[in-house]
Design an enzyme around this catalytic site. Structure first.
Site, mmCIF file in Angstrom:
data_model
loop_
_atom_site.group_PDB
_atom_site.id
_atom_site.type_symbol
_atom_site.label_atom_id
_atom_site.label_comp_id
_atom_site.label_asym_id
_atom_site.label_seq_id
_atom_site.Cartn_x
_atom_site.Cartn_y
_atom_site.Cartn_z
ATOM 1 N N LYS A 128 77.483 -26.207 107.987
ATOM 2 C CA LYS A 128 77.229 -25.767 109.357
ATOM 3 C C LYS A 128 78.379 -26.215 110.264
ATOM 4 O O LYS A 128 79.472 -25.709 110.143
ATOM 5 C CB LYS A 128 75.870 -26.308 109.813
ATOM 6 C CG LYS A 128 74.753 -26.140 108.764
ATOM 7 C CD LYS A 128 74.434 -24.700 108.442
ATOM 8 C CE LYS A 128 73.555 -24.527 107.206
ATOM 9 N NZ LYS A 128 72.278 -25.220 107.214
ATOM 10 N N ARG A 149 84.400 -36.334 88.762
ATOM 11 C CA ARG A 149 82.975 -36.590 89.023
ATOM 12 C C ARG A 149 82.701 -38.082 89.202
ATOM 13 O O ARG A 149 81.788 -38.474 89.924
ATOM 14 C CB ARG A 149 82.101 -36.003 87.904
ATOM 15 C CG ARG A 149 80.606 -36.202 88.140
ATOM 16 C CD ARG A 149 79.718 -35.330 87.256
ATOM 17 N NE ARG A 149 80.090 -35.402 85.856
ATOM 18 C CZ ARG A 149 79.875 -36.455 85.054
ATOM 19 N NH1 ARG A 149 79.272 -37.532 85.517
ATOM 20 N NH2 ARG A 149 80.265 -36.435 83.790
ATOM 21 N N TYR A 164 63.809 -28.326 108.173
ATOM 22 C CA TYR A 164 64.426 -27.443 107.195
ATOM 23 C C TYR A 164 63.497 -27.324 105.984
ATOM 24 O O TYR A 164 63.197 -28.323 105.323
ATOM 25 C CB TYR A 164 65.790 -28.013 106.793
ATOM 26 C CG TYR A 164 66.652 -27.006 106.094
ATOM 27 C CD1 TYR A 164 67.289 -25.997 106.804
ATOM 28 C CD2 TYR A 164 66.818 -27.046 104.717
ATOM 29 C CE1 TYR A 164 68.068 -25.057 106.162
ATOM 30 C CE2 TYR A 164 67.599 -26.108 104.066
ATOM 31 C CZ TYR A 164 68.225 -25.125 104.798
ATOM 32 O OH TYR A 164 68.989 -24.188 104.157
ATOM 33 N N ASP A 170 68.318 -36.136 109.023
ATOM 34 C CA ASP A 170 69.137 -34.927 108.895
ATOM 35 C C ASP A 170 69.779 -34.689 110.259
ATOM 36 O O ASP A 170 69.104 -34.320 111.215
ATOM 37 C CB ASP A 170 68.232 -33.756 108.481
ATOM 38 C CG ASP A 170 68.992 -32.458 108.264
ATOM 39 O OD1 ASP A 170 70.111 -32.318 108.789
ATOM 40 O OD2 ASP A 170 68.435 -31.562 107.576
HETATM 41 C C1 LIG Z 1 71.462 -25.706 106.211
HETATM 42 C C2 LIG Z 1 70.671 -26.920 106.405
HETATM 43 C C3 LIG Z 1 70.340 -27.746 105.325
HETATM 44 C C4 LIG Z 1 70.732 -27.420 103.904
HETATM 45 O O1 LIG Z 1 72.128 -27.402 103.743
HETATM 46 P P1 LIG Z 1 72.901 -26.455 102.691
HETATM 47 O O2 LIG Z 1 74.324 -26.789 102.942
HETATM 48 O O3 LIG Z 1 72.527 -25.047 103.007
HETATM 49 O O4 LIG Z 1 72.443 -26.846 101.334
HETATM 50 C C5 LIG Z 1 69.599 -28.881 105.587
HETATM 51 N N1 LIG Z 1 69.206 -29.188 106.837
HETATM 52 C C6 LIG Z 1 69.504 -28.415 107.898
HETATM 53 C C7 LIG Z 1 69.027 -28.802 109.253
HETATM 54 C C8 LIG Z 1 70.246 -27.255 107.726
HETATM 55 O O5 LIG Z 1 70.526 -26.487 108.778
#
Ligand SMILES: *Cc1c(COP(=O)(O)O)cnc(C)c1O
Length: 361
Positions: free
Chosen positions: A187, A43, A95, A162
């Site tokens: 993703k 950690r 999101y 993001d």
């Molecule tokens: C899936 C997603 C998130 C969150 O990510 P997790 O890995 O599910 O916690 C944030 N922003 C976007 C655009 C996403 O597609």
């Protein structure tokens, strides 16, 4: 040697180079390491597997990366930097868990249409953070990232982007002026819908260190297997994104002509309102698109139920195409009822088209 191109970075960054080292960093399942070395307790100092992932994503985004247990773990690390009771400007289309988390931590969420650069910059004045997402989920809006980052910087407001939809291959927010990039590695980076992981990247070392300290203290550490799989995923990121993006362009054009489709949103379409901006700040238009089925929610649900190659499932960015009617989810009241978000995968484009055409019929 010339500077390696992104495809080469995807394949080669983060490998151990000492003689006898395994070509690929293995999943290290260790919380504790023998005293006296580089690692002590996972950690705190991380593990060789997390390091491999952070090195490759950091190289791709042009900064220092930290990996977390999920994308939301990464978002939380950014939100934790804020002073108590801050105001945060967040895209009205984005999101939803980001908004929910900012509110849950006691901050004020100031929702804005991020396509309106002047309005966003006016709102950012005096805010603690400008959170951006581009293209947005699921309306595929495109923010003018260079203008927003420059305006926010002039106002002394940090910007986090993001970059999950665009991937580190097609858009590099740090180079466009952002302070922090965030990825849901669950993703495209992982790419196979088999793991949860997240990352932040910052070019400023002091900021990167604060984000890292958050992981040490809040403890949203990635799993060893997840980090290993994410590195394995990154190795083929360029191939997957190139294939999926090419198919997305074809499908978007054909969907636009389809009599049962009333609207398509894909920044690669010359008709799309975000096309010019995307062309200026992205090196490709990505593999996410959304389209509205003529009729309403019932017609769109029927399309999802009839698809056989495309999977009716949430999430995105995997080798498998997925589709979801987003308006059925909480927090998506602004989304047109018949809008389907399509994550184009790596199946043959003609199989995808035949499936969509049949289901729409
Ligand atoms: C899936 C997603 C998130 C969150 O990510 P997790 O890995 O599910 O916690 C944030 N922003 C976007 C655009 C996403 O597609």
């Amino acid at each position: 040697m010339t500077t390696p191109r992104t495809e080469t970075v995807c394949v080669g960054a983060g490998r151990a180079d000492q003689p006898g080292a395994p070509l690929n960093v293995p999943p290290v399942f260790a919380s504790s390491f023998r005293a006296g070395g580089e690692y002590d307790y996972a950690r705190n100092e991380g593990t060789p597997t997390w390091d491999a992932l952070e090195q490759v994503v950091g190289r791709l985004e042009g900064g220092t990366a930290t990996a977390y247990a999920s994308g939301m773990g990464a978002v939380a690390a950014v939100v934790d930097l804020l002073p108590a009771a801050s105001r945060v400007v967040v895209p009205a289309d984005s999101y939803t868990a980001v908004r929910a988390l900012v509110a849950a931590r006691g901050h004020t969420v100031d929702l804005r249409d991020i396509t309106d650069t002047d309005a966003v910059l006016a709102a950012a004045e005096g805010a603690a953070l400008l959170w951006l997402e581009s293209p947005t989920n699921p309306l595929m809006d495109v923010a003018d990232l260079p203008a927003l980052c420059a305006g926010a910087r002039a106002a002394g407001v940090p910007v986090a982007v993001d970059n999950t939809f665009a991937t580190p291959l097609l858009q590099n927010p740090l180079a466009l002026g952002a302070d922090i990039v965030m990825h849901s590695g669950s993703k495209y980076i992982g790419g196979h819908a088999d793991l949860l992981i997240g990352l932040t990247v910052a070019a400023d070392e002091e900021l990167a260190a604060r984000l890292r300290t958050n992981r040490v203290l809040a403890g949203a550490t990635p799993g060893g297997m997840e980090a290993f799989l994410a590195v394995r995923g990154v190795r083929t990121l360029a191939l997957r994104v190139r294939q999926a993006q090419e198919s997305a362009g074809v499908l978007a054009e054909r969907l636009e002509q389809h009599p049962k489709v009333s609207r398509v949103r894909y920044p690669g379409l010359p008709s799309d309102p975000g096309h010019k901006r995307a062309a200026a700040q992205m090196s490709g238009f990505g593999a996410m698109l959304s389209f509205e089925v003529a009729g309403g929610a019932a017609e769109a649900d029927a399309v999802c139920a009839a698809l056989r190659v495309v999977n009716a499932a949430t999430s995105l960015g995997g080798v498998e195409s997925t589709v979801e009617r987003r308006a059925k989810l909480a927090g998506q009241e602004h989304v047109p009822p018949s809008l389907l978000r399509l994550s184009v995968g790596c199946e043959h484009v003609e199989d995808l088209w035949a499936d969509l055409d049949t289901a729409l019929g």
